[in-house]
Scaffold this motif. Structure first.
Motif, short mmCIF file in Angstrom:
data_model
loop_
_atom_site.label_atom_id
_atom_site.label_comp_id
_atom_site.label_asym_id
_atom_site.label_seq_id
_atom_site.Cartn_x
_atom_site.Cartn_y
_atom_site.Cartn_z
N ASN A 271 -4.23 -2.01 1.29
CA ASN A 271 -4.22 -1.01 0.22
C ASN A 271 -3.41 0.21 0.64
N THR A 272 -2.78 0.84 -0.32
CA THR A 272 -1.95 2.02 -0.04
C THR A 272 -2.84 3.24 0.21
N GLY A 273 -2.60 3.90 1.33
CA GLY A 273 -3.30 5.14 1.61
C GLY A 273 -4.69 4.99 2.15
N THR A 274 -5.17 3.77 2.40
CA THR A 274 -6.51 3.55 2.95
C THR A 274 -6.40 2.62 4.15
N GLY A 275 -7.50 2.49 4.88
CA GLY A 275 -7.50 1.63 6.05
C GLY A 275 -8.13 0.29 5.82
N ASP A 276 -8.42 -0.04 4.58
CA ASP A 276 -9.04 -1.33 4.30
C ASP A 276 -8.08 -2.22 3.51
N ASN A 277 -8.49 -3.44 3.28
CA ASN A 277 -7.68 -4.42 2.57
C ASN A 277 -8.39 -4.88 1.31
N THR A 278 -7.62 -5.43 0.40
CA THR A 278 -8.16 -6.14 -0.75
C THR A 278 -8.29 -7.61 -0.37
N VAL A 279 -9.51 -8.12 -0.40
CA VAL A 279 -9.79 -9.49 0.01
C VAL A 279 -9.94 -10.35 -1.23
#
Length: 658
Positions: A271-279
């Motif tokens: 994800n843009t601007g965050t440290g997580d992902n879209t799963v």
């Protein structure tokens, strides 16, 4: 006085006259302009109908759009940990690819291709070194070819009834009972090289291979001076073999879930601007056509290596872009034209649309075409395959200079029944309630639009048999070992005839039924060997939920009972596959033993049944590269069936005297 009456019959007077215009001027510009002489009357009528209120404002002349896109960064099959994803092949090929049972045709052709490669390398070697047939290090293709034929041969198995085990005799009988395979092996024996056996032996030195195996270099007639160019040719052959079709990297590198008869995998996008992902999870993919609707959003997928991302991965896979362009009107066949004296396409009759109150899609389409078609504009944007995109906002500038911010239509709760969106992903059951907002992004998976598919090489029909109180897996199509499939019933009948022929040589004729015995008792009858039973079993620790366990029918052969095992790889989960016990490409006695039980969820076999097929797939990828893989898919069956299996039968013995 008499009156003389004379009747006259004559045609009535007829006349024709042609109607034609008499223009007063030579030009028609004024007529076609549709002038209104009373302009004040037209303005007042427009005021009466409310057309001067300016509700529609001006026309859109400029659009500024902010787009955010992200690409797939990691991939995970049903068992392994997440690995980096690359787009060297379509996602469906990475998901669907299964281990290949190499047939006789591919083995012979690959061996022939190898001999051509090493022959060309040998000619170059002789020319470069200026060698003649009389030189000691001269390369002789005939000699090396015979070495490969002897080391990696095709041979017809022979059954030894005295020394071969029952499992080994069964494995050999499956080859010998097939007339086509019998003839092919007889023709290839002593004439061809098994290319698959050669590369299997080559991979013992490493993957990719680093040299030649000792089984080859130690053969009589092999010349050590040829090792260098034969090794180079072997590495080229390995690359050709690897690129000819896609294979799993290891037995664990598989997305097929045999207990559900479908594929299961996951992938993530930063994800843009965050440290997580879209799963994204695909828990039930079996259609053979991968598209966006196969995925669900997983918001609690922690601990799998998919959820967290790093800065380098985010920077490489995400992109934010601002576009400025002129919108264009939406166009389709039959839509109303805005200009005078311009007729619509008569081949599209929008007035002939018949829709009931339940035909929501048809009603929406007709309403758009008849009422709002001129109000829609298009802003084209090209998206790459394997991306998930979101329109953060659109600023539209009209002819009056006013700017309007257009946001996504779905902004509220994902479970709001009043909301309506298209191409939005649903959430997994475990993710419901974690984040109620709807995800407005659009996913374009890295899949292909068109795939060439061969005829099924395997086909298994799973059906319910209420009379026998079990589920049967019927092998309708089994591999014919020539690159295609053959009828499973015919293969089972040929094998049964071969059993009878073998047993007739050593088994005495059964005793005749004595005279006067009226009835005959049979413990049970049997079914063809292509019918594999699945019996209901309780889930561990549960008293009501059940699952289906693969069982086996008994086979009387070699004066003993043995288990009937499936021939299709679809049903061979948990079966032993020990290459060390193989006596040929298709003769392995370990195939008749089971390492682990095989279970199928009971709900996966409805009353209509299911059919699982396996076939070859072929397509083109980005750079024109040909991608081939061996995959499976599941379709609806044909209903319940009956095997005819029965127990405790009493039949009347035929009496010739009555």
């Amino acid at each position: 006085m008499s009156v003389l009456t004379i009747g006259l019959n004559c045609e009535p007077f007829r006349a024709w006259n042609r109607l034609e215009q008499r223009p007063r001027t030579r030009e028609f510009d004024r007529v076609l302009s549709a002038e209104v002489h009373d302009a004040l009357w037209m303005l007042t009528r427009q005021w009466q109908f409310g057309e001067l209120q300016g509700e529609d404002t001006g026309s859109a002349i400029l659009a500024k759009i902010k787009m955010e896109t992200t690409r797939i960064a990691r991939f995970q099959n049903k068992d392994n940990q997440a690995v980096p994803y690359d787009d060297e092949m379509p996602l469906e090929a990475r998901v669907e690819r299964m281990p290949v049972q190499y047939d006789l045709r591919f083995r012979a052709r690959s061996g022939q291709h190898w001999l051509k490669m090493v022959r060309a390398a040998g000619k170059t070697y002789n020319t470069t070194n200026g060698l003649n047939p009389g030189d000691a290090n001269y390369y002789d293709h005939v000699v090396l070819k015979q070495i490969f034929i002897d080391q990696y041969p095709f041979s017809l198995p022979q059954i030894d009834r005295q020394n071969d085990s029952t499992a080994l005799q069964v494995a050999k009988a499956r080859i010998l009972s097939d007339q086509n395979v019998h003839q092919s092996l007889s023709a290839l024996s002593g004439r061809a090289t098994d290319g698959v056996a050669w590369i299997t032996d080559m991979l013992t030195t490493g993957n990719p291979p680093t040299g030649l195996p000792a089984t080859l270099t130690g053969q009589p007639g092999y010349k050590a001076a040829h090792t260098a160019f034969i090794t180079a040719a072997a590495i080229d052959y390995y690359k050709w073999f690897k690129n000819s079709h896609e294979l799993p990297a290891s037995p664990a590198d598989s997305s097929w879930d045999g207990s559900k008869l479908e594929y299961r995998f996951s992938c993530s996008l930063p994800n843009t601007g965050t440290g997580d992902n879209t799963v994204l999870e695909a828990q039930e993919y079996y259609q053979g056509r991968l598209d966006w609707f196969a995925f669900d959003l997983a918001l609690n997928d922690a601990g799998t290596g998919l959820n967290s991302s790093n800065s380098a991965e985010t920077a490489a896979k995400t992109e934010s872009e601002i576009l400025t362009m002129i919108p264009t009107e939406a166009r389709f066949a039959g839509m109303p034209h805005p200009r005078w004296w311009e007729f619509e396409d008569g081949s599209v009759d929008l007035g002939n649309i018949t829709a009931d109150t339940t035909d929501i899609a048809k009603i929406l389409l007709s309403e758009f075409a008849l009422m709002y078609s001129n109000d829609w504009f298009l802003v084209p944007y090209t998206l790459k395959a394997g991306t998930m995109s979101e329109v953060k906002g659109i600023i539209v500038t009209d002819t009056f200079g006013q700017k309007t911010l257009v946001e996504a239509a779905a902004q509220g709760d994902a479970n709001d029944w009043n909301g309506w969106t298209m191409f939005n992903l649903t959430k997994t059951n475990a993710s419901e309630g974690l984040n109620g907002k709807m995800d407005p992004r659009v996913l374009i998976p890295p899949a292909v639009a068109k795939v060439q598919e061969s005829k099924p090489v395997e086909s298994v029909l799973m059906l319910r048999d209420e009379m026998a109180n079990m589920v049967w897996a019927v092998e309708n199509i089994v591999p014919d070992l020539h690159g295609g499939g053959q009828d499973g019933n015919s293969a089972a009948a040929s094998l049964a005839s071969y059993w009878e022929k073998l047993d007739a040589d050593i088994t005495p004729t059964p005793a005749a039924i004595p005279n006067g015995v009226p009835l005959n008792y049979s413990l049970s009858n049997t079914v063809p060997e292509c019918w594999i039973p699945f019996l209901p079993r309780h889930f561990p620790g549960q008293s009501r939920a059940i699952q289906l366990q693969r069982a086996s029918m008994p086979r009387w052969f070699n004066s003993a009972y043995s288990q009937v095992r499936p021939r299709t790889p679809i049903l061979r989960d948990g079966m032993t596959d020990n290459p060390a016990t193989a006596e040929g490409p298709f003769v392995n006695p370990s195939d008749e033993s089971q390492t682990n039980p095989y279970y199928v969820h009971e709900e996966e076999v409805p009353r209509s049944g299911v059919r699982v097929e396996a076939s070859w797939q072929r397509t083109r990828w980005y750079d024109g590269k040909t991608i081939c893989w061996y995959g499976r898919r599941k379709v609806t069956g044909r209903g319940e069936g009956s095997s005819g299996l029965s127990f405790d039968e009493i039949t009347r013995v035929r009496d010739d005297n009555n």
